[in-house]
Scaffold this motif. Structure first.
Motif, PDB file in Angstrom:
ATOM      1  N   UNK A  53       4.788   9.413 -12.366  1.00 33.01           N
ATOM      2  CA  UNK A  53       6.266   9.371 -12.359  1.00 33.01           C
ATOM      3  C   UNK A  53       6.755   8.049 -11.777  1.00 33.01           C
ATOM      4  N   UNK A  54       6.149   7.595 -10.665  1.00 38.93           N
ATOM      5  CA  UNK A  54       6.568   6.335 -10.054  1.00 38.93           C
ATOM      6  C   UNK A  54       6.336   5.166 -11.002  1.00 38.93           C
ATOM      7  N   UNK A  55       5.169   5.164 -11.657  1.00 37.28           N
ATOM      8  CA  UNK A  55       4.851   4.078 -12.583  1.00 37.28           C
ATOM      9  C   UNK A  55       5.826   4.055 -13.750  1.00 37.28           C
ATOM     10  N   UNK A  57       8.321   2.994  -1.490  1.00 33.56           N
ATOM     11  CA  UNK A  57       8.521   2.315  -0.220  1.00 33.56           C
ATOM     12  C   UNK A  57       7.161   2.072   0.427  1.00 33.56           C
ATOM     13  N   UNK A  58       6.919   0.827   0.817  1.00 35.01           N
ATOM     14  CA  UNK A  58       5.709   0.468   1.546  1.00 35.01           C
ATOM     15  C   UNK A  58       5.997   0.589   3.027  1.00 35.01           C
ATOM     16  N   UNK A  59       5.293   1.481   3.701  1.00 34.40           N
ATOM     17  CA  UNK A  59       5.509   1.642   5.142  1.00 34.40           C
ATOM     18  C   UNK A  59       4.531   0.753   5.906  1.00 34.40           C
ATOM     19  N   UNK A  82       9.932  -0.058   6.371  1.00 31.02           N
ATOM     20  CA  UNK A  82       9.643   0.539   5.062  1.00 31.02           C
ATOM     21  C   UNK A  82      10.302  -0.366   4.027  1.00 31.02           C
ATOM     22  N   UNK A  83       9.491  -0.948   3.115  1.00 31.44           N
ATOM     23  CA  UNK A  83       9.991  -1.949   2.184  1.00 31.44           C
ATOM     24  C   UNK A  83       9.976  -1.422   0.754  1.00 31.44           C
ATOM     25  N   UNK A 105       1.832  -0.451  -7.430  1.00 31.71           N
ATOM     26  CA  UNK A 105       2.825  -1.524  -7.347  1.00 31.71           C
ATOM     27  C   UNK A 105       2.408  -2.733  -6.504  1.00 31.71           C
ATOM     28  N   UNK A 106       1.405  -2.542  -5.611  1.00 32.37           N
ATOM     29  CA  UNK A 106       1.013  -3.624  -4.691  1.00 32.37           C
ATOM     30  C   UNK A 106      -0.504  -3.628  -4.547  1.00 32.37           C
ATOM     31  N   UNK A 107      -1.087  -4.819  -4.597  1.00 37.60           N
ATOM     32  CA  UNK A 107      -2.493  -4.960  -4.244  1.00 37.60           C
ATOM     33  C   UNK A 107      -2.668  -6.140  -3.304  1.00 37.60           C
ATOM     34  N   UNK A 108      -3.672  -6.061  -2.494  1.00 38.75           N
ATOM     35  CA  UNK A 108      -3.983  -7.122  -1.549  1.00 38.75           C
ATOM     36  C   UNK A 108      -4.826  -8.194  -2.232  1.00 38.75           C
ATOM     37  N   UNK A 109      -4.553  -9.451  -1.898  1.00 34.66           N
ATOM     38  CA  UNK A 109      -5.406 -10.563  -2.324  1.00 34.66           C
ATOM     39  C   UNK A 109      -5.848 -11.330  -1.076  1.00 34.66           C
ATOM     40  N   UNK A 110      -7.163 -11.353  -0.840  1.00 41.44           N
ATOM     41  CA  UNK A 110      -7.767 -12.118   0.261  1.00 41.44           C
ATOM     42  C   UNK A 110      -8.821 -12.996  -0.384  1.00 41.44           C
TER      43      UNK A 110
END
Length: 496
Positions: free
Chosen positions: A322-324, A332-334, A344-345, A447-452
């Motif tokens: 549903x979110x996608x 919201x990213x907490x 919360x973003x 919606x978000x992934x980390x890149x290191x």
């Protein structure tokens, strides 16, 4: 001990047999995770030059697949420890390589300190035709004469020179060219070998060359007379007691075989203990590499890979779908834990914090690579806003995917990963919201992934739902610092 076979040659020879066998078998375990070899860092499916698997996957496949589907489960008789244990295979490989290099350094120092180098290093080009003549003698079932005043005939001397002074250093150099931290800090170094995949292919071919040398070497020992040769290499005296030498040689070989059986059994029976024990020797080096090197990658748009493998299936369930479908409008990213200002973003809020684009190379722990453009907010900007407590040493990223549903194989729980706070503050560490100029695709972590960019891909958590700043990870999950570390016994530091 004779001048031709001093004690340090005897000892390092025996140690080298042990280390090489451990390296071969653990290297085969690492290879089983991605049993395909490419020359290009794009790793296009179906375009490998060597495939050690019956599985075939295409870029245009109608059936969804991920790189984990390419992994093979090879027998413990061949691989160390075998049975899809990439994490433990890497532990054994990186532990052993330290002792192999140390043994080699001791040998090289002794070679030059004692003048033994004269028996190994050719000083005239005539060694080449002389070696050809020596090989011709073998093909005619005749033993060539040794070089006057030296223990070896020309072909032997040339072969030992190539192995010691060319193949061994090149094997170490190609190994370093597969480290994500090294490649991120020194991109030009990887280009010496045509990229990571070129280095990986050369590393494999050199392993095959070492194996071929060992087979030929053993064959030559038998041809020259096994008892006499054993006396030379075991007792250091060709004229020594041949029965004693044969007994000692057989005992040493048996001990090496028993060691292989024991470490394989122990690794499969006590995987967590093996992870911890080997980690004592491997983890400090990985952490040092990760701390010292920051990413210096700036690839051009022309370097972006036409195909970027997917690793892991997206979160299962109606809520994520549903979110996608709604473009993550209500997401919201907490961000919390040991911070002065928990937050919360929404995605729009994150974009307002800052924006950064970077074209970098992804290094999967399985071995494949690909280049992509990522855009998002620098994690350092988020850190500046929430103000972590000085006690906070690690950052935890919680994901939405329940691996019991998306991966199985007896593993369970929601995915999470951790990185030390110094990596979180690196210039190219970002929370990616876009990939290749478009919103981050679901299969790559929306919606978000980390890149290191100095770490292996399993540290770059996808489908992130929350971030927590902590001073200790021992109470999170199984306490090893990440889901892969907990469930698959990976090392927590991922710079090599």
């Amino acid at each position: 001990m004779s001048d031709f076979f001093p004690w340090w040659v005897v000892v390092t020879h025996a140690l080298n047999v042990m280390w090489m066998l451990l390296l071969f078998r653990s290297g085969i375990e690492v290879l089983s995770a991605f049993p395909k070899l490419h020359w290009r860092d794009d790793c296009p499916p179906g375009r490998q030059w060597l495939r050690l698997s019956r599985k075939q996957f295409g870029a245009d496949s109608r059936r969804p697949w991920t790189s984990l589907d390419e992994e093979e489960s090879w027998s413990p008789v061949l691989a160390l420890p075998g049975r899809k244990n990439l994490g433990l295979g890497r532990h054994w490989h990186f532990m052993t390589i330290q002792f192999w290099i140390l043994t080699g350094l001791v040998y090289i120092v002794a070679v030059f300190a004692t003048g033994y180098w004269r028996y190994l290093v050719p000083v005239h080009w005539s060694i080449v035709p002389d070696s050809i003549n020596a090989i011709g003698s073998y093909l005619q079932f005749e033993l060539p004469a040794t070089i006057p005043g030296e223990p070896f005939e020309p072909a032997q001397k040339l072969a030992y020179f190539v192995v010691v002074f060319l193949m061994a250093p090149l094997q170490i150099a190609t190994g370093a060219a597969m480290s994500p931290s090294v490649l991120a800090r020194f991109p030009r170094y990887g280009r010496i070998f045509g990229g990571k995949q070129g280095a990986r292919s050369l590393h494999f071919l050199l392993m095959c060359a070492f194996a071929a040398f060992i087979v030929v070497h053993v064959t030559m020992v038998v041809i020259h007379g096994l008892p006499k040769e054993l006396a030379a290499i075991v007792l250091g005296d060709p004229g020594g007691d041949r029965r004693l030498a044969t007994g000692i040689g057989a005992a040493v070989l048996l001990a090496i075989i028993v060691l292989q059986v024991v470490v394989t059994w122990y690794s499969l029976r006590h995987r967590r203990r093996t992870q911890r024990l080997l980690g004592l020797m491997v983890d400090p080096f990985e952490r040092a590499i990760s701390r010292r090197f920051t990413s210096n990658q700036h690839y051009p748009h022309t370097a972006i890979s036409p195909y970027f493998r997917v690793n892991g299936y997206p979160p299962a369930g109606a809520e994520y779908e549903r979110m996608a479908a709604d473009g993550f409008r209500d997401f919201r990213l907490t961000v919390g834990g040991l911070v002065a200002h928990p937050a919360a973003y929404a995605l729009a809020d994150l974009r307002e914090l800052g924006s950064q684009r970077q074209i970098t190379k992804h290094n999967c722990i399985q071995g494949w690579t690909a280049v992509a453009e990522w855009a998002g907010v620098p994690l350092a900007d988020v850190i500046a806003q929430v103000e972590p407590d000085p006690r906070a040493t690690r950052v935890v990223f919680y994901a939405m995917d329940d691996k019991g549903l998306t991966e199985g194989e007896g593993r369970y729980g929601y995915f999470y990963g951790t990185i030390p706070i110094h990596l979180a503050e690196n210039p190219q560490t970002i929370l990616a919201l876009e990939m290749n100029g478009a919103p981050l695709p679901v299969e790559h972590g929306a919606p978000i992934r980390l890149r290191v960019e100095t770490q292996l891909g399993f540290k770059m958590v996808k489908w992130i739902r929350a971030i927590e700043f902590v001073d200790d990870v021992s109470e999170i999950g199984m306490g090893m610092g990440g889901w892969r570390e907990d469930q698959q016994f990976y090392a927590n530091a991922a710079g090599i």
